[in-house]
Enzyme design. Sequence first.
Site, PDB file in Angstrom:
ATOM      1  N   ARG A   1     -49.866 -20.335  44.653  1.00  0.00           N
ATOM      2  CA  ARG A   1     -48.895 -20.367  43.573  1.00  0.00           C
ATOM      3  C   ARG A   1     -47.560 -20.853  44.124  1.00  0.00           C
ATOM      4  NH1 ARG A   1     -45.075 -15.888  41.727  1.00  0.00           N
ATOM      5  NH2 ARG A   1     -43.860 -17.079  40.228  1.00  0.00           N
TER       6      ARG A   1
ATOM      7  N   HIS B   1     -38.699 -21.272  38.529  1.00  0.00           N
ATOM      8  CA  HIS B   1     -38.486 -20.072  39.326  1.00  0.00           C
ATOM      9  C   HIS B   1     -36.997 -19.984  39.669  1.00  0.00           C
ATOM     10  CE1 HIS B   1     -40.730 -17.012  41.976  1.00  0.00           C
ATOM     11  NE2 HIS B   1     -39.447 -16.716  42.055  1.00  0.00           N
TER      12      HIS B   1
ATOM     13  N   GLU C   1     -40.555 -14.275  35.673  1.00  0.00           N
ATOM     14  CA  GLU C   1     -39.797 -13.028  35.492  1.00  0.00           C
ATOM     15  C   GLU C   1     -38.548 -13.199  34.627  1.00  0.00           C
ATOM     16  OE1 GLU C   1     -38.934 -11.199  39.215  1.00  0.00           O
ATOM     17  OE2 GLU C   1     -41.023 -10.906  39.746  1.00  0.00           O
TER      18      GLU C   1
ATOM     19  N   ASN D   1     -46.116  -9.529  38.265  1.00  0.00           N
ATOM     20  CA  ASN D   1     -45.511  -9.309  39.570  1.00  0.00           C
ATOM     21  C   ASN D   1     -45.212  -7.821  39.706  1.00  0.00           C
ATOM     22  OD1 ASN D   1     -45.570 -12.070  39.772  1.00  0.00           O
ATOM     23  ND2 ASN D   1     -43.350 -12.356  39.723  1.00  0.00           N
TER      24      ASN D   1
ATOM     25  N   TYR E   1     -44.192  -4.664  42.645  1.00  0.00           N
ATOM     26  CA  TYR E   1     -43.827  -4.270  44.000  1.00  0.00           C
ATOM     27  C   TYR E   1     -43.707  -2.761  44.174  1.00  0.00           C
ATOM     28  CZ  TYR E   1     -42.591  -9.174  44.958  1.00  0.00           C
ATOM     29  OH  TYR E   1     -42.628 -10.531  45.135  1.00  0.00           O
TER      30      TYR E   1
ATOM     31  N   GLU F   1     -47.448 -11.724  42.256  1.00  0.00           N
ATOM     32  CA  GLU F   1     -46.615 -11.342  43.402  1.00  0.00           C
ATOM     33  C   GLU F   1     -46.849  -9.878  43.711  1.00  0.00           C
ATOM     34  OE1 GLU F   1     -42.417 -12.170  43.251  1.00  0.00           O
ATOM     35  OE2 GLU F   1     -42.724 -14.137  42.305  1.00  0.00           O
TER      36      GLU F   1
END
Length: 508
Positions: free
Chosen positions: A105, A150, A195, A335, A337, A402
């Site tokens: 990606r 992005h 995002e 995504n 985290y 991600e």
Amino acid sequence: MFATLSLTSGILLCLVIAANGNSVEEDEKYLTFPANFLLGASTAAYQIEGAWNASDKGESIWDRFSHYNDGRIINNETGDVAADSYHKYKEDVAILKRLGFTSYRFSVSWPRILPTGFPNNVSQDGVNYYHNLIDELLANGIEPLLTLYHWDHPQVLEDANGWLNSEMVDWFGDFARVVYREFGAKVKRFIPINEIGAFCKNGYSYGFHAPGKKLHGFGEYLCVHNALKAHARAYRIYEREFKPTHKGQVGFMANSHAYMPKTPEDAVSAEVAFLFNTGWTFHPIYSEKGDYPEIMKNMVAAKSKQQGYAKSRLPEFDSEWIEYIRGTSDFMAVNHYTSKLVEPGEEGEVPSHDNDQGVQLSVDDSWKSSASPWLKVVPRGLRYVLRQLSSKYGNPPIYITENGFSDLGTLNDTDRVDYYREYLKQMLLAIHVDGVNVRGYYLWSLLDNFEWERGYSEHFGIVFVDINDPNRKRTLKKSATWWQQVTTNKKIVQNTLNELRSIPREIR
């Protein structure tokens, strides 16, 4: 107002995850990836390419922002050279191949392709660069996943107010059409925007990302409103003009923390946090009726009235836009985290998206830290998020685009290996036990890179890049070798790190 919400997912979800996780997470059959599961790595154009003024490339908002040289970025660092992937893309593809990844990606730079921001001037050099990268990937059996935007739009468009200007919807659509026309025959999966909620808050409310505007309470809402329209425009253009021929897919992506109740009594607050953050952008695309979550509309309207405004600070979609946006995704890109604990309270600027929620976010002191202050290690949060998204939005095909861990740059990155191992376990439990439709996983990141306002102080890569070396020498970290075993065996590798041999290794 919270009482209008059902006390459903929060407590039960935690209990089910805990019960299931403890009993099966070490079972061999739950450590194996499904057939045809994509394992890949992610990067972003401004963070790795460098070559900021090569050929006829235009200036991006991050070029401008990083060149202010006034301390807004650690050590006044820039992405001018970054990992120099513009010149070293063949080496990077060779690393992907060597490590066994089946997909990559990456994002394209809007001002590299359209130097003026508009399709009246398409850069042949810019287009050729991405053709060369895509061809190199395909020649090595690696599937490209292309992100159109992005966070690095042309500065000339920001001079016209960027994402606060509704014209950005058409400008982005024009850019998307050029990308599809150039690369659609080779690329079968696209993500228009990375995002939306994150770049709108960071760039137009907090102000610590480009373009650096602090319009809290208004900027983030208007930015998201226009970006959702722009995403839909890009989707509809592909659907109408390119999909009949190229048969590809366009997905929608958002970042999603796990918003978990701090105590069992805080389940409603956790639900509000989910709807205000994850639901803010997923709801207009995936919910049955479209539009922003009802609780979000009501609460922002009430806060706005209380603060003396004539109308809600949250813009309204008319019925045509609601229908135009709803359903504009062939797959869900997530995504993830870290996690947050949620309880009732007040935080953030007044007014702001943070303050409008009426919640307080915190972390557990027992959660392991990373080099990034915001990133705590909470593996069960990934399963929590996947179950939420699956149950609320009809179990769509999901790609984790991600997921990663930051440190200060060690080659013996045992903490990163631990992070990946435990998060992957939770993802596989979501697949095998909970039935969540996850189709692929992309780690962040292939390379150490420019981490926005943190410069080069935080390292997310599984490959070390020596920023002080003019040649940007790459060296495999222990995590890279661990991933090589994972991709070879198609399952989570349980061996201890001292069993990983011949590491670290320079890339020759």
